[in-house]
Design a protein around this motif. Sequence first.
Motif, PDB file in Angstrom:
ATOM      1  N   LEU A  70       0.957  -1.192   0.084  1.00  0.00           N
ATOM      2  CA  LEU A  70       0.063  -0.054   0.334  1.00  0.00           C
ATOM      3  C   LEU A  70       0.480   1.445  -0.032  1.00  0.00           C
ATOM      4  CD1 LEU A  70      -3.036   1.346   0.305  1.00  0.00           C
ATOM      5  CD2 LEU A  70      -2.261   1.172   2.814  1.00  0.00           C
ATOM      6  N   ILE A  71       0.715   1.958  -0.974  1.00  0.00           N
ATOM      7  CA  ILE A  71       1.358   3.396  -1.069  1.00  0.00           C
ATOM      8  C   ILE A  71       0.227   4.694  -0.727  1.00  0.00           C
ATOM      9  CG2 ILE A  71       3.167   5.094  -2.643  1.00  0.00           C
ATOM     10  CD1 ILE A  71       3.310   2.595  -4.343  1.00  0.00           C
ATOM     11  N   ILE A  72       0.745   5.587   0.394  1.00  0.00           N
ATOM     12  CA  ILE A  72       0.605   6.468   0.981  1.00  0.00           C
ATOM     13  C   ILE A  72       0.851   7.861   0.418  1.00  0.00           C
ATOM     14  CG2 ILE A  72      -0.871   7.363   3.035  1.00  0.00           C
ATOM     15  CD1 ILE A  72      -0.556   5.226   4.361  1.00  0.00           C
ATOM     16  N   GLY A  73      -0.273   8.129  -0.144  1.00  0.00           N
ATOM     17  CA  GLY A  73       0.618   9.597  -0.773  1.00  0.00           C
ATOM     18  C   GLY A  73       0.459   9.656  -2.204  1.00  0.00           C
ATOM     19  N   GLY A  74       0.094  10.415  -3.225  1.00  0.00           N
ATOM     20  CA  GLY A  74       0.412   9.693  -4.777  1.00  0.00           C
ATOM     21  C   GLY A  74       1.043  11.262  -5.457  1.00  0.00           C
ATOM     22  N   GLY A  75       1.991  11.560  -4.976  1.00  0.00           N
ATOM     23  CA  GLY A  75       3.242  13.111  -5.258  1.00  0.00           C
ATOM     24  C   GLY A  75       3.990  11.825  -6.671  1.00  0.00           C
ATOM     25  N   ILE A  76       5.008  12.455  -6.558  1.00  0.00           N
ATOM     26  CA  ILE A  76       6.082  12.340  -7.292  1.00  0.00           C
ATOM     27  C   ILE A  76       6.609  10.890  -7.011  1.00  0.00           C
ATOM     28  CG2 ILE A  76       8.243  12.564  -8.487  1.00  0.00           C
ATOM     29  CD1 ILE A  76       5.924  14.083  -9.988  1.00  0.00           C
ATOM     30  N   LEU A  98      -4.844  12.009  -0.728  1.00  0.00           N
ATOM     31  CA  LEU A  98      -5.800  12.424  -0.066  1.00  0.00           C
ATOM     32  C   LEU A  98      -6.610  13.575  -1.598  1.00  0.00           C
ATOM     33  CD1 LEU A  98      -5.794  15.531   0.975  1.00  0.00           C
ATOM     34  CD2 LEU A  98      -4.176  14.377   2.116  1.00  0.00           C
ATOM     35  N   ASP A  99      -5.870  13.897  -2.369  1.00  0.00           N
ATOM     36  CA  ASP A  99      -6.481  14.912  -3.047  1.00  0.00           C
ATOM     37  C   ASP A  99      -7.237  14.464  -3.867  1.00  0.00           C
ATOM     38  OD1 ASP A  99      -6.629  17.723  -3.639  1.00  0.00           O
ATOM     39  OD2 ASP A  99      -4.624  18.022  -3.377  1.00  0.00           O
ATOM     40  N   GLU A 100      -7.851  15.371  -5.361  1.00  0.00           N
ATOM     41  CA  GLU A 100      -8.734  14.743  -5.956  1.00  0.00           C
ATOM     42  C   GLU A 100      -7.833  14.881  -7.387  1.00  0.00           C
ATOM     43  OE1 GLU A 100     -12.086  17.096  -6.619  1.00  0.00           O
ATOM     44  OE2 GLU A 100     -12.448  18.394  -5.153  1.00  0.00           O
ATOM     45  N   GLN A 101      -6.825  14.730  -7.463  1.00  0.00           N
ATOM     46  CA  GLN A 101      -5.743  14.524  -8.519  1.00  0.00           C
ATOM     47  C   GLN A 101      -4.149  13.872  -8.003  1.00  0.00           C
ATOM     48  OE1 GLN A 101      -4.964  17.588 -11.749  1.00  0.00           O
ATOM     49  NE2 GLN A 101      -5.105  18.698 -10.155  1.00  0.00           N
ATOM     50  N   THR A 102      -3.886  12.947  -8.742  1.00  0.00           N
ATOM     51  CA  THR A 102      -2.733  12.749  -7.635  1.00  0.00           C
ATOM     52  C   THR A 102      -1.451  14.155  -8.454  1.00  0.00           C
ATOM     53  OG1 THR A 102      -1.991  12.040  -9.629  1.00  0.00           O
ATOM     54  CG2 THR A 102      -2.878  10.904  -7.794  1.00  0.00           C
ATOM     55  N   GLY A 103      -0.337  14.178  -7.988  1.00  0.00           N
ATOM     56  CA  GLY A 103       0.928  14.805  -8.473  1.00  0.00           C
ATOM     57  C   GLY A 103       1.488  15.793  -7.247  1.00  0.00           C
ATOM     58  N   GLY A 104       0.443  15.820  -6.488  1.00  0.00           N
ATOM     59  CA  GLY A 104       1.090  17.227  -5.461  1.00  0.00           C
ATOM     60  C   GLY A 104       1.688  18.245  -6.012  1.00  0.00           C
ATOM     61  N   ASN A 105       2.931  19.025  -5.608  1.00  0.00           N
ATOM     62  CA  ASN A 105       3.315  20.171  -6.284  1.00  0.00           C
ATOM     63  C   ASN A 105       3.661  19.697  -8.084  1.00  0.00           C
ATOM     64  OD1 ASN A 105       6.121  19.125  -6.101  1.00  0.00           O
ATOM     65  ND2 ASN A 105       6.024  21.218  -4.673  1.00  0.00           N
ATOM     66  N   SER A 106       3.698  19.092  -8.506  1.00  0.00           N
ATOM     67  CA  SER A 106       3.483  19.013  -9.764  1.00  0.00           C
ATOM     68  C   SER A 106       2.543  18.659 -10.845  1.00  0.00           C
ATOM     69  CB  SER A 106       4.602  17.445 -10.281  1.00  0.00           C
ATOM     70  OG  SER A 106       5.732  18.327 -10.068  1.00  0.00           O
ATOM     71  N   SER A 107       0.780  19.022  -9.550  1.00  0.00           N
ATOM     72  CA  SER A 107      -0.470  18.930 -10.530  1.00  0.00           C
ATOM     73  C   SER A 107      -0.678  20.142 -11.458  1.00  0.00           C
ATOM     74  CB  SER A 107      -1.191  18.881  -9.680  1.00  0.00           C
ATOM     75  OG  SER A 107      -1.687  19.913  -8.643  1.00  0.00           O
ATOM     76  N   HIS A 108      -1.186  20.553 -12.949  1.00  0.00           N
ATOM     77  CA  HIS A 108      -1.229  20.791 -13.588  1.00  0.00           C
ATOM     78  C   HIS A 108      -2.400  20.865 -14.256  1.00  0.00           C
ATOM     79  CE1 HIS A 108      -1.852  17.493 -16.562  1.00  0.00           C
ATOM     80  NE2 HIS A 108      -1.326  17.237 -15.895  1.00  0.00           N
ATOM     81  N   GLY A 109      -3.044  22.264 -15.279  1.00  0.00           N
ATOM     82  CA  GLY A 109      -4.454  22.470 -15.293  1.00  0.00           C
ATOM     83  C   GLY A 109      -4.613  22.995 -16.563  1.00  0.00           C
ATOM     84  N   GLN A 110      -5.242  23.326 -17.267  1.00  0.00           N
ATOM     85  CA  GLN A 110      -5.725  23.315 -18.413  1.00  0.00           C
ATOM     86  C   GLN A 110      -6.599  25.002 -19.061  1.00  0.00           C
ATOM     87  OE1 GLN A 110      -5.101  20.396 -21.224  1.00  0.00           O
ATOM     88  NE2 GLN A 110      -5.670  21.724 -23.142  1.00  0.00           N
ATOM     89  N   ASN A 111      -6.811  25.522 -19.454  1.00  0.00           N
ATOM     90  CA  ASN A 111      -7.992  26.126 -20.234  1.00  0.00           C
ATOM     91  C   ASN A 111      -8.087  25.644 -21.752  1.00  0.00           C
ATOM     92  OD1 ASN A 111      -6.208  27.533 -20.749  1.00  0.00           O
ATOM     93  ND2 ASN A 111      -7.091  28.885 -18.860  1.00  0.00           N
ATOM     94  N   ARG A 311       2.132   8.708 -14.023  1.00  0.00           N
ATOM     95  CA  ARG A 311       0.833   7.667 -13.933  1.00  0.00           C
ATOM     96  C   ARG A 311       0.295   6.772 -14.928  1.00  0.00           C
ATOM     97  NH1 ARG A 311      -2.367  12.330 -12.211  1.00  0.00           N
ATOM     98  NH2 ARG A 311      -2.324  12.246 -15.053  1.00  0.00           N
ATOM     99  N   GLN A 312       0.639   6.955 -15.438  1.00  0.00           N
ATOM    100  CA  GLN A 312      -0.019   5.935 -16.517  1.00  0.00           C
ATOM    101  C   GLN A 312       1.229   4.874 -16.971  1.00  0.00           C
ATOM    102  OE1 GLN A 312      -0.334   9.283 -20.284  1.00  0.00           O
ATOM    103  NE2 GLN A 312      -1.493  10.183 -18.758  1.00  0.00           N
ATOM    104  N   SER A 313       1.905   5.037 -16.963  1.00  0.00           N
ATOM    105  CA  SER A 313       2.804   4.245 -16.390  1.00  0.00           C
ATOM    106  C   SER A 313       2.274   2.686 -16.139  1.00  0.00           C
ATOM    107  CB  SER A 313       4.337   4.093 -16.247  1.00  0.00           C
ATOM    108  OG  SER A 313       4.660   4.684 -14.410  1.00  0.00           O
ATOM    109  N   VAL A 314       1.709   2.447 -15.279  1.00  0.00           N
ATOM    110  CA  VAL A 314       1.321   1.699 -14.430  1.00  0.00           C
ATOM    111  C   VAL A 314      -0.379   1.441 -14.603  1.00  0.00           C
ATOM    112  CG1 VAL A 314       0.526   0.078 -12.381  1.00  0.00           C
ATOM    113  CG2 VAL A 314       2.485   1.367 -12.176  1.00  0.00           C
ATOM    114  N   ASP A 315      -0.890   0.496 -15.588  1.00  0.00           N
ATOM    115  CA  ASP A 315      -2.382   0.052 -15.758  1.00  0.00           C
ATOM    116  C   ASP A 315      -3.027   0.477 -14.849  1.00  0.00           C
ATOM    117  OD1 ASP A 315      -1.748   0.165 -18.484  1.00  0.00           O
ATOM    118  OD2 ASP A 315      -1.512  -1.397 -19.212  1.00  0.00           O
ATOM    119  N   SER A 316      -4.492   1.000 -14.350  1.00  0.00           N
ATOM    120  CA  SER A 316      -5.221  -0.097 -13.016  1.00  0.00           C
ATOM    121  C   SER A 316      -6.201   0.015 -14.061  1.00  0.00           C
ATOM    122  CB  SER A 316      -5.576   1.839 -12.352  1.00  0.00           C
ATOM    123  OG  SER A 316      -6.098   1.887 -11.370  1.00  0.00           O
TER     124      SER A 316
END
Length: 558
Positions: A70-76, A98-111, A311-316
């Motif tokens: 079990l890995i707790i935490g979805g940052g890098i 715990l957040d709605e997306q993984t990544g920590g301070n590598s998260s990103h957005g788009q418009n 994130r995509q390097s492992v199939d879920s």
Amino acid sequence: MPTRRFFLQQTGLGLASLLAGPWALESCRSTTARVPIAGQLRGANQAVGHLLRGGMTFPAPTRNRTVDVLIIGGGIAGLSARRWLHRQGLSDTLLVELDEQTGGNSSHGQNTVSAYPWGAHYLPIPDPRNTELIDFLRDTGTITGHTDQGQPIYNEYHLCHDPQERLLIDGHWQEGLVPERGVPASDRAQLARFFALIDTLKQAKGQDGRDAFAIPLDQSSADLTFRALDTVTFADYLDQHGYTSPYLRWYLTYACRDDYGATPETVSAWAGLHYFAARKGQGRTQTGGLVASSDVLTWPQGNGFLLDHLRQSVDSPPEQPNLLTHHLAYAIQPQQDEVRVLCYDVTAQQTIAIRAKAVLLATPQFVTKSLLRSLAPDRAAFADRVHNAPWLVANLTVNSLPQGGGMPLCWDNVGYNTASVGYITANHQDVSDQPKRVITLYWPLTDAPPHEARRRAYQSTYADWVQQVLAELETLHPGVTPSVERVDVQLWGHGMVAPTPGFVWGEARQQAMRPIGKQLFFAHSDLSGVSLFEEAFYQGIRAAREIVQALHPSTNPV
């Protein structure tokens, strides 16, 4: 050039009026009122995270799951460990975030204009000896091959395009960030002396044969000649060696704030020098050009590009996903041959009991402290030593940027003696003729101790932040406010770890990395003392190796 304070004083009343309307905050009810500038205030999910220390009574478990790891935490760090474990054949893993997306301070957005980063936005060219990172960059298509001499060949679309950086000083945009315009000869001499020192330190090796400064930093020399630099502040070191030029000190303060969220008065001399002396990347472009350690890799979404590949390097599998977001691990219960972890599904408002042979806490230390408060009080004491400065990151959509004299718009744009550390042009890598731009402003809140700066940050409203962000931007581009169409603000309460004196090479950091028995393991950039992608990536692999050795002692992980 008008200062930020002058702009706030002169326009505060009008801007406050501009911001008085109902804003499109994500957490507020919808409104049909028209507003001059759209936007929202974001933040890491502290409301959910604070449930750990808020005394909430969680519901009893209604679901169960069993996994090997079990890995707790979805940052890098967590994602890096997950990728490495799967490559070693240990694929029965589950990662909760715990957040709605993984990544920590590598998260990103788009418009509609561009993708953009919410935090980390580039990766310096890595040392070719960092083979694990080089291998990952090959998987992402950033490295396309190697020369006959073994040098990495970089995809030119991933290298930062020219022009790269500029500095606004004395009302003029100069090329590069080291002050040059109007700098007296005596100050230039100090700048030259400092960078000559850095050239020497880049080549320096300790008596153990290791580089004095390396990335990952755990590969740096143990020679006390260099490690002694971790016992004094960078500011004291500079004073002792006659580096007093205000231009040099501004630049070094900018560098420390940019990479550590702290000032030379706060970080150790070892860390201050490591910022410059550890970069030893090299390579070639696909057309044969030279790639140097000063070059950087960047994408519109910043390090979100690397995050997505991790994130995509492992199939879920959808029927039994091995990555769950919006899940809060709140209790760790070691048992004889396994660990039972209680995890709260925020969306379903249910608790799941997870049994694992090994648990990796890929969490920042303030979270680790809460999870281990009763299990390992010594780890809590270490967490109290971690200096985490809050940050503000603002993404602004603009239809134009009034330019002053000198260098045209670059990827990195910084103002001399301004409150922020400048902005990047998120769509700088875009080869289209898109007239609008998204610029990402970075602002480490270093004007007060972290706990006080954090409290002020969370007490400030969206309108407060927009007023300050626009005032800051006006110091760089007078008259820009009418061109701003949207302002999205992200607060990072614990933005990044700062390497304070004694932290990097103290015994406490070494102890905090060690497993507890053969069941609890630890990985995060906090455990390096510097918040770099390379360090988080390394920490994940380091911990994953320990897990494989604990679960399968006879194996020899590569």
